[in-house]
Design an enzyme around this catalytic site. Structure first.
Site, PDB file in Angstrom:
ATOM      1  N   HIS A 266      -2.907  -7.514 -10.363  1.00  0.00           N
ATOM      2  CA  HIS A 266      -3.614  -6.356 -10.720  1.00  0.00           C
ATOM      3  C   HIS A 266      -5.056  -6.528 -10.651  1.00  0.00           C
ATOM      4  O   HIS A 266      -5.650  -6.762  -9.919  1.00  0.00           O
ATOM      5  CB  HIS A 266      -2.861  -6.316 -12.275  1.00  0.00           C
ATOM      6  N   HIS A 307      -0.770  -1.772  -2.314  1.00  0.00           N
ATOM      7  CA  HIS A 307      -0.994  -0.946  -3.509  1.00  0.00           C
ATOM      8  C   HIS A 307       0.429  -0.294  -3.954  1.00  0.00           C
ATOM      9  O   HIS A 307       1.172   0.214  -2.897  1.00  0.00           O
ATOM     10  CB  HIS A 307      -2.008   0.208  -3.510  1.00  0.00           C
ATOM     11  N   ASP A 365      -9.743  -3.625  -5.302  1.00  0.00           N
ATOM     12  CA  ASP A 365     -10.323  -4.805  -5.656  1.00  0.00           C
ATOM     13  C   ASP A 365     -10.810  -5.741  -4.269  1.00  0.00           C
ATOM     14  O   ASP A 365     -11.512  -6.812  -4.570  1.00  0.00           O
ATOM     15  CB  ASP A 365      -9.204  -5.610  -6.074  1.00  0.00           C
TER      16      ASP A 365
HETATM   17  C1  SDX Z   1      -4.844  -2.958  -8.644  1.00  0.00           C
HETATM   18  O1  SDX Z   1      -1.207   0.237 -10.269  1.00  0.00           O
HETATM   19  C2  SDX Z   1      -2.553   0.382 -10.321  1.00  0.00           C
HETATM   20  O2  SDX Z   1      -3.194   1.662  -9.916  1.00  0.00           O
HETATM   21  C3  SDX Z   1      -3.633  -0.587  -9.894  1.00  0.00           C
HETATM   22  C4  SDX Z   1      -4.863  -0.437  -9.864  1.00  0.00           C
HETATM   23  C5  SDX Z   1      -5.738   0.123 -11.170  1.00  0.00           C
HETATM   24  O3  SDX Z   1      -6.678   0.636 -10.604  1.00  0.00           O
HETATM   25  O4  SDX Z   1      -4.923  -0.065 -12.264  1.00  0.00           O
HETATM   26  O5  SDX Z   1      -5.088   0.263  -8.575  1.00  0.00           O
HETATM   27  C6  SDX Z   1      -5.622  -1.826  -9.743  1.00  0.00           C
HETATM   28  O6  SDX Z   1      -4.128  -3.481  -9.432  1.00  0.00           O
HETATM   29  C7  SDX Z   1      -4.662  -2.974  -7.416  1.00  0.00           C
HETATM   30  C8  SDX Z   1      -4.018  -3.883  -6.793  1.00  0.00           C
HETATM   31  C9  SDX Z   1      -4.790  -5.219  -6.786  1.00  0.00           C
HETATM   32  N1  SDX Z   1      -3.445  -6.462  -6.283  1.00  0.00           N
HETATM   33  C10 SDX Z   1      -3.922  -7.014  -5.083  1.00  0.00           C
HETATM   34  O7  SDX Z   1      -4.811  -6.802  -4.330  1.00  0.00           O
HETATM   35  C11 SDX Z   1      -2.767  -8.136  -5.020  1.00  0.00           C
HETATM   36  C12 SDX Z   1      -2.231  -8.175  -3.486  1.00  0.00           C
HETATM   37  N2  SDX Z   1      -1.456  -6.998  -3.452  1.00  0.00           N
HETATM   38  C13 SDX Z   1       0.174  -7.166  -3.670  1.00  0.00           C
HETATM   39  O8  SDX Z   1       0.204  -8.258  -4.548  1.00  0.00           O
HETATM   40  C14 SDX Z   1       0.653  -5.869  -3.651  1.00  0.00           C
HETATM   41  O9  SDX Z   1       0.609  -5.282  -2.571  1.00  0.00           O
HETATM   42  C15 SDX Z   1       0.789  -5.153  -4.888  1.00  0.00           C
HETATM   43  C16 SDX Z   1       1.022  -5.878  -6.261  1.00  0.00           C
HETATM   44  C17 SDX Z   1      -0.789  -4.534  -5.286  1.00  0.00           C
HETATM   45  C18 SDX Z   1       1.705  -4.150  -4.751  1.00  0.00           C
HETATM   46  O10 SDX Z   1       2.946  -4.678  -4.658  1.00  0.00           O
HETATM   47  P1  SDX Z   1       4.400  -3.446  -4.500  1.00  0.00           P
HETATM   48  O11 SDX Z   1       3.925  -2.235  -4.777  1.00  0.00           O
HETATM   49  O12 SDX Z   1       5.090  -4.525  -5.425  1.00  0.00           O
HETATM   50  O13 SDX Z   1       4.693  -3.966  -3.234  1.00  0.00           O
HETATM   51  P2  SDX Z   1       5.597  -5.120  -2.471  1.00  0.00           P
HETATM   52  O14 SDX Z   1       5.242  -6.376  -3.075  1.00  0.00           O
HETATM   53  O15 SDX Z   1       7.216  -4.444  -2.908  1.00  0.00           O
HETATM   54  O16 SDX Z   1       5.280  -5.299  -1.161  1.00  0.00           O
HETATM   55  C19 SDX Z   1       5.953  -4.380  -0.149  1.00  0.00           C
HETATM   56  C20 SDX Z   1       5.846  -5.011   1.220  1.00  0.00           C
HETATM   57  C21 SDX Z   1       6.735  -6.616   1.101  1.00  0.00           C
HETATM   58  O17 SDX Z   1       7.022  -7.132   2.149  1.00  0.00           O
HETATM   59  P3  SDX Z   1       8.650  -6.804   2.618  1.00  0.00           P
HETATM   60  O18 SDX Z   1       9.472  -7.574   1.389  1.00  0.00           O
HETATM   61  O19 SDX Z   1       8.896  -5.379   2.524  1.00  0.00           O
HETATM   62  O20 SDX Z   1       8.806  -7.533   3.884  1.00  0.00           O
HETATM   63  O21 SDX Z   1       4.480  -5.420   1.487  1.00  0.00           O
HETATM   64  C22 SDX Z   1       4.361  -7.206   1.365  1.00  0.00           C
HETATM   65  C23 SDX Z   1       5.422  -7.486   0.429  1.00  0.00           C
HETATM   66  O22 SDX Z   1       5.606  -8.889   0.925  1.00  0.00           O
HETATM   67  N3  SDX Z   1       2.907  -6.928   0.805  1.00  0.00           N
HETATM   68  C24 SDX Z   1       2.186  -7.867   1.057  1.00  0.00           C
HETATM   69  C25 SDX Z   1       0.822  -7.618   0.421  1.00  0.00           C
HETATM   70  N4  SDX Z   1       1.140  -6.416  -0.487  1.00  0.00           N
HETATM   71  C26 SDX Z   1       2.552  -6.400  -0.125  1.00  0.00           C
HETATM   72  N5  SDX Z   1       2.027  -8.862   2.275  1.00  0.00           N
HETATM   73  C27 SDX Z   1       1.109  -9.494   2.304  1.00  0.00           C
HETATM   74  N6  SDX Z   1      -0.273  -9.477   1.234  1.00  0.00           N
HETATM   75  C28 SDX Z   1      -0.268  -8.513   0.648  1.00  0.00           C
HETATM   76  N7  SDX Z   1      -1.526  -8.163  -0.144  1.00  0.00           N
END
Ligand code: SDX
Length: 430
Positions: A266, A307, A365
Protein backbone atom coordinates in the site's frame (compact mmCIF):
# COMPACT_ATOMS: atom_id res chain seq x y z
CA UNK A 1 -29.53 5.28 -4.23
CA UNK A 2 -32.98 3.62 -4.69
CA UNK A 3 -32.80 -0.12 -5.49
CA UNK A 4 -33.68 -0.72 -9.13
CA UNK A 5 -36.44 -3.20 -10.06
CA UNK A 6 -33.67 -5.58 -11.13
CA UNK A 7 -33.11 -8.57 -8.89
CA UNK A 8 -31.12 -11.78 -9.10
CA UNK A 9 -32.12 -15.08 -7.56
CA UNK A 10 -29.65 -17.30 -5.79
CA UNK A 11 -30.58 -20.87 -5.08
CA UNK A 12 -28.93 -23.25 -2.63
CA UNK A 13 -30.57 -26.71 -2.77
CA UNK A 14 -34.21 -25.95 -2.01
CA UNK A 15 -33.51 -22.52 -0.49
CA UNK A 16 -33.54 -19.38 -2.65
CA UNK A 17 -33.09 -15.64 -2.17
CA UNK A 18 -34.34 -12.77 -4.30
CA UNK A 19 -31.49 -10.20 -4.14
CA UNK A 20 -32.16 -6.65 -5.28
CA UNK A 21 -29.67 -4.73 -7.40
CA UNK A 22 -28.80 -1.16 -6.29
CA UNK A 23 -27.67 1.23 -9.01
CA UNK A 24 -24.80 3.70 -8.60
CA UNK A 25 -24.94 7.32 -9.77
CA UNK A 26 -21.87 6.43 -11.87
CA UNK A 27 -20.17 3.06 -12.31
CA UNK A 28 -21.08 -0.51 -11.33
CA UNK A 29 -24.37 -1.50 -9.68
CA UNK A 30 -24.24 -3.76 -6.62
CA UNK A 31 -26.12 -6.84 -5.47
CA UNK A 32 -27.62 -6.19 -2.03
CA UNK A 33 -26.77 -9.35 -0.04
CA UNK A 34 -28.58 -8.31 3.16
CA UNK A 35 -30.97 -11.32 3.03
CA UNK A 36 -28.64 -13.89 1.48
CA UNK A 37 -27.59 -15.72 4.64
CA UNK A 38 -31.07 -15.54 6.22
CA UNK A 39 -32.70 -16.95 3.04
CA UNK A 40 -30.10 -19.53 1.95
CA UNK A 41 -27.69 -20.07 4.86
CA UNK A 42 -24.86 -19.12 2.47
CA UNK A 43 -22.06 -16.57 3.01
CA UNK A 44 -20.27 -14.86 0.11
CA UNK A 45 -16.51 -15.44 -0.10
CA UNK A 46 -14.28 -12.54 -1.23
CA UNK A 47 -11.22 -12.38 1.12
CA UNK A 48 -9.51 -9.42 -0.62
CA UNK A 49 -12.83 -7.66 -1.33
CA UNK A 50 -12.04 -7.64 -5.09
CA UNK A 51 -15.75 -7.88 -5.94
CA UNK A 52 -17.20 -6.37 -2.77
CA UNK A 53 -18.59 -2.89 -2.13
CA UNK A 54 -18.24 -2.30 1.60
CA UNK A 55 -20.33 0.88 1.86
CA UNK A 56 -22.19 3.66 0.07
CA UNK A 57 -20.08 6.78 -0.49
CA UNK A 58 -20.27 10.10 -2.37
CA UNK A 59 -16.67 11.17 -1.93
CA UNK A 60 -14.48 9.67 -4.68
CA UNK A 61 -15.12 7.79 -7.91
CA UNK A 62 -12.57 5.56 -9.66
CA UNK A 63 -12.91 3.74 -12.98
CA UNK A 64 -9.95 1.36 -13.13
CA UNK A 65 -10.47 0.38 -16.77
CA UNK A 66 -10.56 3.98 -18.00
CA UNK A 67 -7.96 5.35 -15.56
CA UNK A 68 -10.50 7.80 -14.11
CA UNK A 69 -10.23 9.39 -10.64
CA UNK A 70 -12.72 12.08 -9.54
CA UNK A 71 -13.08 13.81 -6.14
CA UNK A 72 -16.75 14.76 -5.69
CA UNK A 73 -17.10 14.53 -9.50
CA UNK A 74 -14.12 16.76 -10.36
CA UNK A 75 -11.42 15.00 -12.49
CA UNK A 76 -8.08 14.64 -10.70
CA UNK A 77 -6.24 16.15 -13.67
CA UNK A 78 -8.19 19.42 -13.32
CA UNK A 79 -7.80 19.53 -9.53
CA UNK A 80 -4.05 18.81 -9.73
CA UNK A 81 -3.57 21.58 -12.29
CA UNK A 82 -5.98 24.22 -10.98
CA UNK A 83 -6.71 23.64 -7.27
CA UNK A 84 -4.71 23.44 -4.04
CA UNK A 85 -4.58 20.85 -1.27
CA UNK A 86 -6.58 22.99 1.16
CA UNK A 87 -9.24 23.75 -1.46
CA UNK A 88 -9.42 20.02 -2.34
CA UNK A 89 -9.71 19.25 1.39
CA UNK A 90 -12.69 21.63 1.58
CA UNK A 91 -14.20 19.94 -1.51
CA UNK A 92 -13.75 16.40 -0.14
CA UNK A 93 -15.25 17.32 3.24
CA UNK A 94 -18.09 19.60 2.11
CA UNK A 95 -18.84 18.12 -1.31
CA UNK A 96 -18.60 21.47 -3.15
CA UNK A 97 -15.79 23.87 -4.16
CA UNK A 98 -15.55 26.79 -1.70
CA UNK A 99 -16.13 30.48 -2.33
CA UNK A 100 -13.19 32.74 -1.37
CA UNK A 101 -14.54 33.54 2.10
CA UNK A 102 -15.40 29.88 2.75
CA UNK A 103 -11.85 28.84 1.87
CA UNK A 104 -10.24 31.45 4.12
CA UNK A 105 -12.50 30.39 7.03
CA UNK A 106 -11.54 26.75 6.31
CA UNK A 107 -7.83 27.65 6.28
CA UNK A 108 -8.24 29.50 9.60
CA UNK A 109 -10.02 26.49 11.17
CA UNK A 110 -7.11 24.25 10.16
CA UNK A 111 -4.44 26.75 11.25
CA UNK A 112 -6.20 27.26 14.60
CA UNK A 113 -5.39 23.60 15.40
CA UNK A 114 -1.73 23.62 14.40
CA UNK A 115 -0.41 23.47 17.96
CA UNK A 116 0.75 20.37 19.85
CA UNK A 117 0.00 19.71 23.51
CA UNK A 118 3.29 20.03 25.45
CA UNK A 119 2.82 16.51 26.93
CA UNK A 120 2.51 15.15 23.41
CA UNK A 121 5.88 16.69 22.49
CA UNK A 122 7.47 14.65 25.28
CA UNK A 123 6.22 11.47 23.59
CA UNK A 124 8.80 11.99 20.85
CA UNK A 125 11.69 11.91 23.30
CA UNK A 126 10.83 8.26 24.02
CA UNK A 127 11.51 6.98 20.48
CA UNK A 128 14.82 5.27 19.66
CA UNK A 129 17.10 7.17 17.26
CA UNK A 130 16.38 4.64 14.49
CA UNK A 131 12.61 4.58 15.08
CA UNK A 132 10.73 4.42 11.75
CA UNK A 133 8.78 7.66 11.16
CA UNK A 134 5.59 5.73 10.33
CA UNK A 135 5.74 4.06 13.75
CA UNK A 136 6.29 7.49 15.29
CA UNK A 137 3.34 8.96 13.38
CA UNK A 138 1.02 6.06 14.23
CA UNK A 139 1.97 6.33 17.94
CA UNK A 140 1.56 10.10 18.07
CA UNK A 141 -1.83 10.07 16.34
CA UNK A 142 -2.96 7.31 18.68
CA UNK A 143 -1.72 9.51 21.54
CA UNK A 144 -4.10 12.24 20.34
CA UNK A 145 -6.89 9.84 21.38
CA UNK A 146 -5.60 10.09 24.97
CA UNK A 147 -6.06 13.87 24.88
CA UNK A 148 -9.27 14.17 22.82
CA UNK A 149 -11.64 11.51 24.09
CA UNK A 150 -14.03 12.28 26.97
CA UNK A 151 -15.61 15.34 25.32
CA UNK A 152 -16.18 13.79 21.88
CA UNK A 153 -19.73 12.77 20.98
CA UNK A 154 -19.20 11.03 17.61
CA UNK A 155 -22.92 11.32 16.84
CA UNK A 156 -22.74 15.11 17.07
CA UNK A 157 -21.92 16.69 13.66
CA UNK A 158 -20.24 19.69 15.33
CA UNK A 159 -17.94 17.35 17.26
CA UNK A 160 -17.15 15.45 14.05
CA UNK A 161 -16.27 18.73 12.30
CA UNK A 162 -14.08 19.75 15.26
CA UNK A 163 -12.27 16.41 14.98
CA UNK A 164 -11.85 16.94 11.22
CA UNK A 165 -10.20 20.36 11.63
CA UNK A 166 -8.14 19.22 14.60
CA UNK A 167 -6.64 16.19 12.87
CA UNK A 168 -6.02 18.20 9.69
CA UNK A 169 -4.23 20.86 11.75
CA UNK A 170 -2.25 18.47 13.96
CA UNK A 171 -0.96 16.23 11.15
CA UNK A 172 1.49 18.66 9.48
CA UNK A 173 2.92 19.62 12.89
CA UNK A 174 3.31 15.97 13.94
CA UNK A 175 4.92 15.14 10.58
CA UNK A 176 7.28 18.14 10.79
CA UNK A 177 8.16 17.27 14.41
CA UNK A 178 9.10 13.75 13.27
CA UNK A 179 11.05 15.07 10.27
CA UNK A 180 13.07 17.45 12.45
CA UNK A 181 13.59 14.85 15.18
CA UNK A 182 15.13 12.31 12.77
CA UNK A 183 17.19 15.09 11.19
CA UNK A 184 18.27 16.59 14.53
CA UNK A 185 17.00 20.01 13.41
CA UNK A 186 14.58 22.61 14.81
CA UNK A 187 11.00 22.80 13.50
CA UNK A 188 10.20 25.86 11.39
CA UNK A 189 7.20 28.14 11.78
CA UNK A 190 3.75 28.35 10.14
CA UNK A 191 2.56 31.50 8.41
CA UNK A 192 -1.08 31.90 7.32
CA UNK A 193 0.00 33.92 4.26
CA UNK A 194 1.71 30.86 2.81
CA UNK A 195 0.04 27.84 1.14
CA UNK A 196 -0.30 24.54 2.99
CA UNK A 197 2.58 23.07 0.97
CA UNK A 198 4.80 26.13 1.52
CA UNK A 199 4.14 25.84 5.25
CA UNK A 200 5.05 22.16 5.24
CA UNK A 201 8.38 23.00 3.58
CA UNK A 202 9.09 25.78 6.13
CA UNK A 203 8.03 23.57 9.06
CA UNK A 204 10.49 20.99 7.68
CA UNK A 205 13.43 23.15 6.63
CA UNK A 206 13.15 26.61 8.18
CA UNK A 207 14.27 25.90 11.76
CA UNK A 208 17.04 28.50 11.37
CA UNK A 209 14.77 31.05 9.71
CA UNK A 210 16.89 31.23 6.56
CA UNK A 211 15.03 28.83 4.27
CA UNK A 212 14.10 30.06 0.80
CA UNK A 213 10.88 28.42 -0.45
CA UNK A 214 11.49 27.01 -3.93
CA UNK A 215 8.19 27.62 -5.79
CA UNK A 216 8.77 24.58 -8.00
CA UNK A 217 9.06 22.42 -4.87
CA UNK A 218 5.99 23.89 -3.15
CA UNK A 219 3.94 23.57 -6.35
CA UNK A 220 5.05 19.94 -6.83
CA UNK A 221 4.40 19.13 -3.15
CA UNK A 222 0.92 20.67 -3.30
CA UNK A 223 0.12 18.59 -6.40
CA UNK A 224 1.42 15.45 -4.67
CA UNK A 225 -0.78 16.21 -1.64
CA UNK A 226 -3.82 16.67 -3.92
CA UNK A 227 -3.09 13.41 -5.75
CA UNK A 228 -2.77 11.44 -2.49
CA UNK A 229 -5.75 13.06 -0.70
CA UNK A 230 -8.29 10.28 -1.25
CA UNK A 231 -8.81 7.11 -3.21
CA UNK A 232 -12.19 5.52 -2.44
CA UNK A 233 -12.20 2.36 -0.27
CA UNK A 234 -8.47 1.48 -0.37
CA UNK A 235 -6.93 -0.67 2.36
CA UNK A 236 -6.18 2.15 4.81
CA UNK A 237 -9.50 3.97 4.31
CA UNK A 238 -11.35 0.68 4.74
CA UNK A 239 -9.33 0.14 7.94
CA UNK A 240 -10.48 3.53 9.23
CA UNK A 241 -14.09 2.69 8.38
CA UNK A 242 -14.05 -0.82 9.89
CA UNK A 243 -12.25 0.38 13.03
CA UNK A 244 -14.56 3.41 13.29
CA UNK A 245 -17.69 1.25 12.87
CA UNK A 246 -17.23 0.01 16.46
CA UNK A 247 -17.77 3.59 17.67
CA UNK A 248 -14.17 3.96 18.78
CA UNK A 249 -12.26 7.21 19.22
CA UNK A 250 -11.78 8.82 15.75
CA UNK A 251 -8.04 9.44 16.32
CA UNK A 252 -7.66 5.72 17.10
CA UNK A 253 -9.42 4.96 13.80
CA UNK A 254 -7.00 7.26 11.94
CA UNK A 255 -4.07 5.49 13.66
CA UNK A 256 -5.46 2.21 12.26
CA UNK A 257 -5.40 3.79 8.80
CA UNK A 258 -1.75 4.81 9.28
CA UNK A 259 -0.91 1.23 10.31
CA UNK A 260 -2.50 -0.12 7.11
CA UNK A 261 -0.89 2.49 4.86
CA UNK A 262 2.60 1.56 6.15
CA UNK A 263 2.55 -1.79 4.34
CA UNK A 264 4.70 -2.06 1.17
CA UNK A 265 1.68 -3.33 -0.77
CA UNK A 266 0.00 0.00 0.00
CA UNK A 267 1.48 3.39 0.88
CA UNK A 268 4.80 1.89 1.99
CA UNK A 269 5.50 1.20 -1.69
CA UNK A 270 6.87 4.72 -2.28
CA UNK A 271 9.77 4.04 0.11
CA UNK A 272 10.13 0.50 -1.28
CA UNK A 273 10.42 1.87 -4.85
CA UNK A 274 13.46 3.97 -3.95
CA UNK A 275 15.03 1.04 -2.11
CA UNK A 276 14.36 -1.14 -5.18
CA UNK A 277 15.85 1.42 -7.59
CA UNK A 278 18.95 1.68 -5.36
CA UNK A 279 19.22 -2.16 -5.37
CA UNK A 280 18.88 -2.31 -9.18
CA UNK A 281 21.56 0.36 -9.35
CA UNK A 282 22.06 0.53 -13.09
CA UNK A 283 20.05 0.03 -16.31
CA UNK A 284 22.16 -3.02 -17.15
CA UNK A 285 20.59 -4.82 -14.16
CA UNK A 286 16.98 -4.11 -15.20
CA UNK A 287 16.48 -7.38 -17.12
CA UNK A 288 17.59 -9.40 -14.08
CA UNK A 289 15.03 -7.65 -11.85
CA UNK A 290 12.26 -7.92 -14.46
CA UNK A 291 12.88 -11.69 -14.50
CA UNK A 292 12.87 -11.78 -10.66
CA UNK A 293 9.52 -9.96 -10.68
CA UNK A 294 8.11 -12.58 -13.07
CA UNK A 295 9.54 -15.56 -11.17
CA UNK A 296 6.75 -17.01 -8.98
CA UNK A 297 9.34 -18.62 -6.70
CA UNK A 298 10.88 -15.21 -6.01
CA UNK A 299 8.97 -12.92 -3.56
CA UNK A 300 10.39 -9.85 -5.37
CA UNK A 301 7.74 -7.62 -6.93
CA UNK A 302 8.29 -4.52 -9.04
CA UNK A 303 7.41 -1.93 -6.39
CA UNK A 304 5.31 0.95 -7.67
CA UNK A 305 3.78 -1.29 -10.33
CA UNK A 306 0.29 -2.79 -10.43
CA UNK A 307 -2.95 -1.81 -8.76
CA UNK A 308 -6.07 -3.57 -7.53
CA UNK A 309 -8.36 -1.13 -9.32
CA UNK A 310 -6.37 0.50 -12.15
CA UNK A 311 -6.09 -2.09 -14.92
CA UNK A 312 -5.01 0.76 -17.12
CA UNK A 313 -2.58 3.56 -16.19
CA UNK A 314 -2.96 5.23 -12.76
CA UNK A 315 -3.80 8.84 -13.71
CA UNK A 316 -1.82 10.06 -10.71
CA UNK A 317 1.39 8.36 -11.91
CA UNK A 318 1.18 10.21 -15.21
CA UNK A 319 0.89 13.58 -13.43
CA UNK A 320 3.69 12.77 -10.97
CA UNK A 321 6.03 11.72 -13.79
CA UNK A 322 5.46 15.15 -15.34
CA UNK A 323 6.20 16.83 -12.01
CA UNK A 324 9.43 14.82 -11.78
CA UNK A 325 10.61 16.34 -15.04
CA UNK A 326 9.80 19.86 -13.71
CA UNK A 327 11.44 19.45 -10.30
CA UNK A 328 14.56 17.72 -11.64
CA UNK A 329 14.79 20.22 -14.47
CA UNK A 330 14.69 23.06 -11.93
CA UNK A 331 17.58 21.41 -10.12
CA UNK A 332 19.50 20.90 -13.38
CA UNK A 333 19.16 17.20 -12.65
CA UNK A 334 17.51 16.32 -15.95
CA UNK A 335 19.66 13.23 -16.04
CA UNK A 336 19.03 12.28 -12.39
CA UNK A 337 20.22 8.65 -12.41
CA UNK A 338 17.34 7.38 -10.26
CA UNK A 339 14.74 9.05 -12.49
CA UNK A 340 16.49 7.79 -15.62
CA UNK A 341 16.49 4.27 -14.17
CA UNK A 342 12.77 4.56 -13.28
CA UNK A 343 11.91 5.75 -16.80
CA UNK A 344 13.84 2.88 -18.38
CA UNK A 345 12.33 0.34 -15.98
CA UNK A 346 8.85 1.60 -16.90
CA UNK A 347 9.64 1.43 -20.61
CA UNK A 348 10.98 -2.14 -20.43
CA UNK A 349 8.22 -3.43 -18.15
CA UNK A 350 5.44 -1.91 -20.27
CA UNK A 351 6.78 -3.80 -23.28
CA UNK A 352 7.08 -7.11 -21.46
CA UNK A 353 4.23 -9.57 -22.09
CA UNK A 354 4.07 -10.59 -18.40
CA UNK A 355 3.21 -7.03 -17.36
CA UNK A 356 1.02 -6.38 -20.38
CA UNK A 357 -1.00 -9.57 -19.80
CA UNK A 358 -1.58 -8.61 -16.15
CA UNK A 359 -2.33 -4.92 -16.80
CA UNK A 360 0.56 -3.87 -14.56
CA UNK A 361 1.31 -0.15 -14.91
CA UNK A 362 3.18 2.35 -12.73
CA UNK A 363 1.00 3.48 -9.83
CA UNK A 364 0.98 6.58 -7.65
CA UNK A 365 4.00 5.33 -5.70
CA UNK A 366 6.36 4.72 -8.62
CA UNK A 367 7.67 8.25 -9.18
CA UNK A 368 6.68 10.14 -6.01
CA UNK A 369 9.82 9.13 -4.10
CA UNK A 370 12.07 10.56 -6.81
CA UNK A 371 10.52 13.99 -6.21
CA UNK A 372 10.59 13.76 -2.41
CA UNK A 373 14.26 12.73 -2.54
CA UNK A 374 15.08 15.66 -4.84
CA UNK A 375 13.43 17.93 -2.25
CA UNK A 376 15.78 16.59 0.45
CA UNK A 377 13.17 14.40 2.16
CA UNK A 378 14.61 11.05 3.42
CA UNK A 379 12.96 7.87 2.06
CA UNK A 380 11.73 6.85 5.55
CA UNK A 381 9.51 9.96 5.45
CA UNK A 382 7.86 9.21 2.07
CA UNK A 383 4.94 7.21 3.45
CA UNK A 384 4.54 9.75 6.27
CA UNK A 385 3.94 12.41 3.59
CA UNK A 386 1.43 10.05 1.97
CA UNK A 387 -0.33 9.71 5.36
CA UNK A 388 -0.29 13.50 5.79
CA UNK A 389 -2.06 13.90 2.45
CA UNK A 390 -4.50 11.00 3.00
CA UNK A 391 -5.61 12.28 6.42
CA UNK A 392 -8.29 14.41 4.76
CA UNK A 393 -9.62 11.33 2.94
CA UNK A 394 -9.60 9.18 6.07
CA UNK A 395 -11.29 11.88 8.17
CA UNK A 396 -13.89 12.60 5.45
CA UNK A 397 -14.79 8.92 5.11
CA UNK A 398 -15.03 8.53 8.90
CA UNK A 399 -17.37 11.53 9.08
CA UNK A 400 -19.43 10.25 6.12
CA UNK A 401 -19.78 6.86 7.84
CA UNK A 402 -20.71 8.37 11.23
CA UNK A 403 -23.44 10.51 9.61
CA UNK A 404 -25.41 7.30 9.08
CA UNK A 405 -27.74 6.86 12.07
CA UNK A 406 -28.28 3.23 11.04
CA UNK A 407 -24.53 2.45 11.02
CA UNK A 408 -23.81 -1.14 12.08
CA UNK A 409 -20.51 -2.53 13.28
CA UNK A 410 -18.53 -4.23 10.49
CA UNK A 411 -18.33 -7.93 11.29
CA UNK A 412 -17.39 -10.25 8.38
CA UNK A 413 -17.93 -14.02 8.62
CA UNK A 414 -15.64 -16.81 7.32
CA UNK A 415 -15.34 -20.07 5.45
CA UNK A 416 -14.50 -22.42 8.35
CA UNK A 417 -12.05 -25.20 7.39
CA UNK A 418 -11.00 -26.25 10.88
CA UNK A 419 -11.74 -29.42 12.91
CA UNK A 420 -15.27 -30.74 13.34
CA UNK A 421 -16.65 -31.05 16.91
CA UNK A 422 -14.56 -33.39 19.11
CA UNK A 423 -14.38 -34.16 22.87
CA UNK A 424 -11.64 -33.08 25.26
CA UNK A 425 -9.09 -35.80 26.18
CA UNK A 426 -7.25 -35.45 29.50
CA UNK A 427 -3.50 -35.08 29.24
CA UNK A 428 -2.71 -38.52 30.64
CA UNK A 429 -4.91 -40.07 27.91
CA UNK A 430 -3.15 -38.30 24.96
C1 SDX B 1 -1.38 2.08 -3.32
O1 SDX B 1 -6.07 0.55 -3.37
C2 SDX B 1 -5.65 1.73 -3.56
O2 SDX B 1 -6.37 2.62 -4.03
C3 SDX B 1 -4.21 1.98 -3.11
C4 SDX B 1 -3.59 3.31 -3.50
C5 SDX B 1 -4.26 4.47 -2.79
O3 SDX B 1 -4.18 5.61 -3.31
O4 SDX B 1 -4.79 4.27 -1.67
O5 SDX B 1 -3.68 3.49 -4.90
C6 SDX B 1 -2.10 3.38 -3.09
O6 SDX B 1 -1.33 1.28 -2.42
C7 SDX B 1 -0.81 1.76 -4.68
C8 SDX B 1 -0.18 0.33 -4.76
C9 SDX B 1 1.24 0.39 -4.18
N1 SDX B 1 1.80 -0.98 -4.06
C10 SDX B 1 2.83 -1.38 -4.86
O7 SDX B 1 3.30 -0.72 -5.77
C11 SDX B 1 3.38 -2.75 -4.49
C12 SDX B 1 3.60 -3.58 -5.76
N2 SDX B 1 2.29 -3.93 -6.31
C13 SDX B 1 1.73 -5.23 -5.98
O8 SDX B 1 2.02 -5.66 -4.69
C14 SDX B 1 0.27 -5.33 -6.43
O9 SDX B 1 0.21 -4.87 -7.70
C15 SDX B 1 -0.82 -4.65 -5.60
C16 SDX B 1 -0.77 -5.04 -4.18
C17 SDX B 1 -0.72 -3.17 -5.72
C18 SDX B 1 -2.16 -5.10 -6.20
O10 SDX B 1 -2.23 -6.47 -6.02
P1 SDX B 1 -3.53 -7.31 -6.47
O11 SDX B 1 -4.59 -6.46 -7.00
O12 SDX B 1 -3.87 -8.21 -5.34
O13 SDX B 1 -3.02 -8.08 -7.70
P2 SDX B 1 -2.44 -9.54 -7.65
O14 SDX B 1 -1.42 -9.66 -6.55
O15 SDX B 1 -3.59 -10.48 -7.68
O16 SDX B 1 -1.63 -9.56 -9.02
C19 SDX B 1 -2.19 -10.10 -10.19
C20 SDX B 1 -1.00 -10.73 -10.94
C21 SDX B 1 -0.27 -11.79 -10.12
O17 SDX B 1 0.35 -12.66 -11.02
P3 SDX B 1 -0.43 -14.08 -11.41
O18 SDX B 1 -0.68 -14.79 -10.09
O19 SDX B 1 -1.72 -13.65 -12.09
O20 SDX B 1 0.53 -14.79 -12.33
O21 SDX B 1 -0.02 -9.69 -11.20
C22 SDX B 1 1.18 -10.02 -10.51
C23 SDX B 1 0.81 -11.00 -9.42
O22 SDX B 1 1.93 -11.83 -9.09
N3 SDX B 1 1.69 -8.76 -9.95
C24 SDX B 1 2.96 -8.38 -9.96
C25 SDX B 1 2.98 -7.11 -9.39
N4 SDX B 1 1.74 -6.75 -9.04
C26 SDX B 1 0.94 -7.78 -9.39
N5 SDX B 1 4.07 -9.01 -10.41
C27 SDX B 1 5.23 -8.33 -10.25
N6 SDX B 1 5.35 -7.09 -9.72
C28 SDX B 1 4.23 -6.45 -9.28
N7 SDX B 1 4.33 -5.24 -8.74
Amino acid sequence: MPSSKKTISLINDSLSSELSIKDASVGPSVVDLANLNKDTGLFTFDPSYSSTASCESKVTYIDGDEGILEYRGYPIEQLANKSTYLEVSYLLFNGELPKKEELSEFRHNVKHNMVLDSNLKQLFTGFLPNAHPMGMLMSSVAALSTIYHEDIDIRNPHHREAFFFNVLGKMPVLVATIFNQINGTKIGSYNEERSYAENILTLFFDGRGDYEINPVFSQALDILLVLHADHEQNCSTSSVRLTGSSGTNPYAAIAAGIAALWGPSHGGANEAVVRMLKEIGSPKNIPTYIEKAKDKSDPFKLMGFGHRVYKNFDPRATIIRGECHKVLGQLNQDNNPMFELALQLEEIALNDQYFVDRNLYPNVDFYSGVIYQAMGIPKEMFTVIFALARTVGWATHWCEMMENPALKIGRPRQLYLGSEKRDYISIDQR
